[in-house]
Write a protein that holds these residues in place. Structure first.
Motif, PDB file in Angstrom:
ATOM      1  N   PHE A   1       0.812  -1.226   0.000  1.00 44.79           N
ATOM      2  CA  PHE A   1       0.000   0.000   0.000  1.00 44.79           C
ATOM      3  C   PHE A   1       0.841   1.270   0.000  1.00 44.79           C
ATOM      4  CE2 PHE A   1      -2.416  -3.389   2.095  1.00 44.79           C
ATOM      5  CZ  PHE A   1      -3.390  -3.558   1.129  1.00 44.79           C
TER       6      PHE A   1
ATOM      7  N   LEU B   1      -7.514   3.446 -11.308  1.00 49.44           N
ATOM      8  CA  LEU B   1      -7.422   2.943  -9.937  1.00 49.44           C
ATOM      9  C   LEU B   1      -6.569   3.872  -9.076  1.00 49.44           C
ATOM     10  CD1 LEU B   1      -6.801  -0.855 -10.619  1.00 49.44           C
ATOM     11  CD2 LEU B   1      -8.933   0.269  -9.953  1.00 49.44           C
TER      12      LEU B   1
ATOM     13  N   THR C   1      -2.612   3.913  -4.491  1.00 51.64           N
ATOM     14  CA  THR C   1      -2.339   3.071  -3.321  1.00 51.64           C
ATOM     15  C   THR C   1      -2.721   1.608  -3.568  1.00 51.64           C
ATOM     16  OG1 THR C   1      -4.463   3.728  -2.388  1.00 51.64           O
ATOM     17  CG2 THR C   1      -2.494   4.897  -1.601  1.00 51.64           C
ATOM     18  N   ALA C   2      -3.531   1.332  -4.583  1.00 49.51           N
ATOM     19  CA  ALA C   2      -3.891  -0.051  -4.925  1.00 49.51           C
ATOM     20  C   ALA C   2      -2.838  -0.706  -5.818  1.00 49.51           C
ATOM     21  CB  ALA C   2      -5.246  -0.078  -5.627  1.00 49.51           C
TER      22      ALA C   2
ATOM     23  N   ASP D   1      -0.754  -3.802  -4.678  1.00 49.92           N
ATOM     24  CA  ASP D   1      -1.421  -5.101  -4.750  1.00 49.92           C
ATOM     25  C   ASP D   1      -1.626  -5.535  -6.201  1.00 49.92           C
ATOM     26  OD1 ASP D   1      -2.672  -7.341  -3.436  1.00 49.92           O
ATOM     27  OD2 ASP D   1      -4.556  -6.565  -4.229  1.00 49.92           O
TER      28      ASP D   1
END
Length: 180
Positions: free
Chosen positions: A116, A143, A146-147, A150
């Motif tokens: 993150f 998006l 911070t995503a 992942d």
């Protein structure tokens, strides 16, 4: 039970989470067992939750990451006895936990992955200084950034001299090479 392996010019190192010694050392050419070092636990010099993704080398030195710290060892044979001399230790900053894929960026700086975050790699040193580098690919601008940590999961490796880091992403057919 071994779950991590790394080799240098002289030795093959094996990492175990379930037995002592935690690090087992074998002759690189003959495969003969040379000995081992490290016990599991939370005390000084013990290994608490060793991290296979941070079991690597820096030059000919061995780097071992746990959930709390990163250590670097000079491993040698002296008079027929295995010697593992700790030459570096840095505590992983609390905000960097869990810290994965640790590697030595230079003699005093550890690099790796923190979830993150806005950059692919995060660094810290013995003094507690922290920084980040490496932009994630911008393949999904809709998006939040911070995503990306992942979304852009990858396996990566660095050259032993840490001049380059190659990342191979699991969800995209993409290979990225960072020239450091």
């Amino acid at each position: 039970e071994s779950f991590g392996f790394v080799a240098n010019d002289k030795f093959l190192f094996s990492l175990s989470r379930k037995s002592n010694p935690v690090v087992r050392v074998y002759d690189h050419k003959t495969g003969a067992y040379q000995g081992g070092f490290g016990t599991q636990g939370e005390g000084p010099e013990e290994f608490f939750r060793v991290n296979g993704s941070g079991f690597t080398r820096y030059g000919n030195d061995l780097v071992v990451s746990t959930s709390k710290n990163v250590r670097r060892y000079d491993v040698s044979m002296e008079a027929g006895q295995l010697k593992a001399k700790k030459i570096f230790e840095a505590k992983i900053p609390g905000a960097y936990r869990p810290f994965n894929h640790g590697f030595m960026l230079d003699d005093e700086t550890v690099g790796g992955r923190v979830g993150f975050t806005l950059n692919e790699f995060s660094t810290f040193n013995v003094s507690g200084d922290t920084s980040s580098f490496g932009d994630f690919p911008d393949l999904k601008p809709e998006l939040p950034r911070t995503a990306y940590s992942d979304l852009f999961r990858s396996r990566f490796t660095s050259k032993p001299d840490v001049s380059k880091i190659a990342s191979l992403y699991s969800k995209f057919p993409l290979l990225k090479i960072n020239n450091l």
